[in-house]
Design an enzyme around this catalytic site. Structure first.
Site, mmCIF file in Angstrom:
data_model
loop_
_atom_site.group_PDB
_atom_site.id
_atom_site.type_symbol
_atom_site.label_atom_id
_atom_site.label_comp_id
_atom_site.label_asym_id
_atom_site.label_seq_id
_atom_site.Cartn_x
_atom_site.Cartn_y
_atom_site.Cartn_z
ATOM 1 N N HIS A 28 0.553 -1.215 0.115
ATOM 2 C CA HIS A 28 -0.227 0.217 0.348
ATOM 3 C C HIS A 28 0.459 1.635 0.076
ATOM 4 O O HIS A 28 0.030 2.000 -0.400
ATOM 5 C CB HIS A 28 -0.548 -0.001 1.315
ATOM 6 C CG HIS A 28 -0.446 0.326 2.769
ATOM 7 N ND1 HIS A 28 0.638 -0.932 3.245
ATOM 8 C CD2 HIS A 28 -0.594 1.942 3.399
ATOM 9 C CE1 HIS A 28 0.622 0.268 4.098
ATOM 10 N NE2 HIS A 28 0.585 1.127 4.329
HETATM 11 C C1 UD1 Z 1 -2.126 5.625 5.708
HETATM 12 C C2 UD1 Z 1 -0.674 5.924 6.365
HETATM 13 C C3 UD1 Z 1 0.084 5.028 6.958
HETATM 14 C C4 UD1 Z 1 -0.607 3.547 7.370
HETATM 15 C C5 UD1 Z 1 -1.722 3.100 6.394
HETATM 16 C C6 UD1 Z 1 -2.078 2.111 7.244
HETATM 17 C C7 UD1 Z 1 -0.026 8.495 6.450
HETATM 18 C C8 UD1 Z 1 1.034 9.191 5.670
HETATM 19 N N1 UD1 Z 1 -0.058 7.223 5.923
HETATM 20 O O1 UD1 Z 1 -1.234 5.429 5.064
HETATM 21 O O2 UD1 Z 1 1.613 5.289 7.904
HETATM 22 O O3 UD1 Z 1 0.596 2.523 7.302
HETATM 23 O O4 UD1 Z 1 -2.496 4.385 6.362
HETATM 24 O O5 UD1 Z 1 -3.520 1.894 6.327
HETATM 25 O O6 UD1 Z 1 -0.939 8.785 7.519
HETATM 26 N N2 UD1 Z 1 -8.135 5.090 0.984
HETATM 27 C C9 UD1 Z 1 -9.881 4.953 0.709
HETATM 28 N N3 UD1 Z 1 -10.220 4.581 2.065
HETATM 29 C C10 UD1 Z 1 -10.078 4.501 3.405
HETATM 30 C C11 UD1 Z 1 -8.731 4.872 3.433
HETATM 31 C C12 UD1 Z 1 -8.351 5.725 2.081
HETATM 32 O O7 UD1 Z 1 -10.096 4.927 -0.133
HETATM 33 O O8 UD1 Z 1 -10.595 4.451 3.904
HETATM 34 C C13 UD1 Z 1 -8.144 5.888 -0.405
HETATM 35 C C14 UD1 Z 1 -7.698 6.892 -0.212
HETATM 36 O O9 UD1 Z 1 -7.873 7.081 -1.586
HETATM 37 C C15 UD1 Z 1 -6.285 7.811 -0.586
HETATM 38 C C16 UD1 Z 1 -5.903 6.883 -0.090
HETATM 39 O O10 UD1 Z 1 -6.629 5.485 0.285
HETATM 40 O O11 UD1 Z 1 -6.070 8.881 -0.751
HETATM 41 C C17 UD1 Z 1 -4.450 7.082 0.516
HETATM 42 O O12 UD1 Z 1 -4.635 7.018 1.969
HETATM 43 P P1 UD1 Z 1 -4.314 7.838 2.945
HETATM 44 O O13 UD1 Z 1 -5.106 7.555 4.370
HETATM 45 O O14 UD1 Z 1 -3.765 9.585 2.679
HETATM 46 O O15 UD1 Z 1 -2.907 7.342 3.601
HETATM 47 P P2 UD1 Z 1 -2.532 5.533 4.068
HETATM 48 O O16 UD1 Z 1 -1.999 5.116 2.482
HETATM 49 O O17 UD1 Z 1 -4.156 4.872 4.270
#
Ligand code: UD1
Length: 362
Positions: free
Chosen positions: A212
């Site tokens: 991820h």
């Molecule tokens: C975040 C943490 C990371 C952790 C990870 C666990 C930061 C900088 N990173 O990364 O340290 O390892 O969580 O999962 O805080 N999205 C969805 N649904 C959700 C959540 C996210 O569709 O419920 C998608 C969105 O397109 C979003 C992308 O996933 O832009 C990334 O989500 P984000 O919260 O920015 O960071 P993670 O990659 O999940």
């Protein structure tokens, strides 16, 4: 040395504290579970502030239910976004909640943007702040998580370190006076889950995979070679697909469902731990999963250049790889030694944290 066990303090008169835990992303809910159980058992008022960084049921709500965590008192519903905008919205929300509820402590967990927002929000209002899982470093300054860890550690009044290595790092940064070695709260939860799963099966089945991180998903060529390697493995690969992976694969025109890969939606903590127990090994870029594989005695192959958990590398239980070596390394023979579960504490980290908060003096 770990500070004393909570048991020695049972019976002593303790003034109830109002504690706010700030969480937002999946791995934080697992760490939160250990604190929620312990704070409730100790008679303190524990309130949960969910930033809304993760919002899909499978990424958030399911964890609260399965791990018997009380529902959040507040949800800021911040959602996804650019790092700065996302963190700023969380900070705004944290500040309002801290002002309105006047907590004795704010707890922040791990290294996400929610951690960073909670830390800045608390310190600006001079609310006492504790960082759980302090002292981890990848030394990779391009990772948002690295910025978040450094901010949280340097702003906190108390730093709870999970390992000796983390304590040494805090010492190197001049923070040892505020740091306490307590063990790893995630290991508290894993010990609990292990009891639920019962005796482990032979571990001869599938590979369990997750990918991820931005550094693995955002560049087309790198993601494609990771997916190629997984597809080429001779055993089935159950790929629990984070939403970011699904989105990036679609954008890059990379088909995830091919070769040995079976794509599954993100699963609960018990779900992934049971899969690991039944599987032959883990392939991941997650921090928490490297440690969970180690605690479940399954070999892990980590598609990253560095790890915040060097303890897992012992005897080859975890190996860091580039995508071109992934398949070869994942198929290595199992180590002949047993991983030492005490590398991450004895399962009483949350109890030590609560005891340490109770005894804190400025
Ligand atoms: C975040 C943490 C990371 C952790 C990870 C666990 C930061 C900088 N990173 O990364 O340290 O390892 O969580 O999962 O805080 N999205 C969805 N649904 C959700 C959540 C996210 O569709 O419920 C998608 C969105 O397109 C979003 C992308 O996933 O832009 C990334 O989500 P984000 O919260 O920015 O960071 P993670 O990659 O999940």
């Amino acid at each position: 040395m770990y500070c004393g066990r909570r048991e020695s303090f049972r019976g002593a008169k303790v003034v109830p504290m109002r504690v706010i835990s700030v969480v937002g992303a999946r791995p934080q809910f697992i760490k939160l579970a250990a604190l929620d159980w312990e704070l409730k058992a100790s008679g303190h008022e524990h309130l949960i502030l969910h930033t809304g960084q993760h919002y899909d049921e499978a990424m958030s709500g399911a964890f609260f239910e399965e791990l018997s965590i009380q529902p959040p008192a507040w949800n800021l519903e911040v959602g996804s976004g650019l790092h700065g905008a996302q963190t700023a919205q969380m900070l705004d929300g944290c500040e309002r909640v801290f002002l309105e509820s006047d907590p004795d402590w704010v707890l922040c967990y791990g290294d996400t943007n929610s951690t960073c927002a909670a830390a800045i929000g608390a310190v600006k209002l001079r609310v006492r702040l504790a960082h759980i899982e302090a002292g981890l470093r990848s030394f990779n300054r391009t990772m948002p998580e690295e910025h978040n860890r450094v901010v949280a550690d340097h702003l906190s009044d108390v730093l709870f370190a999970p390992t000796h290595e983390a304590m040494h790092q805090l010492e190197r940064e001049g923070l040892s006076g505020r740091s306490v070695l307590v063990g790893d709260v995630m290991a508290d939860v894993v010990r609990n889950v292990k009891r639920k799963i019962g005796p482990e099966s032979a571990g001869s089945g599938d590979f369990i995979a997750t990918v991820h991180r931005a550094e693995n998903t955002d560049q087309r060529d790198r993601l494609e070679s990771i997916v190629d390697a997984l597809a080429s493995l001779p055993s089935p690969v159950v790929l629990f697909a984070h939403p970011r992976l699904v989105q990036r694969a679609e954008e890059h025109g990379i088909e995830l469902r091919r070769g040995s890969i079976r794509v599954e939606a993100p699963t609960s903590h018990l779900g992934i731990m049971s899969a690991i127990a039944a599987g032959r090994g883990v392939v991941t870029d997650s921090g928490g999963l490297q440690k969970e594989a180690f605690l479940m005695e399954r070999p892990c192959t980590t598609v990253r250049k560095e790890t915040e958990w060097p303890e897992t590398l012992l005897d080859g239980w975890n190996v860091l790889v580039e995508p071109d070596k992934l398949a070869e390394v994942a198929l290595r023979p199992n180590p002949t030694t047993k991983p030492n579960p005490d590398s991450f504490g004895d399962g009483h980290a949350a109890a030590r944290i609560v005891q340490s908060l109770e005894n804190f003096t400025d």
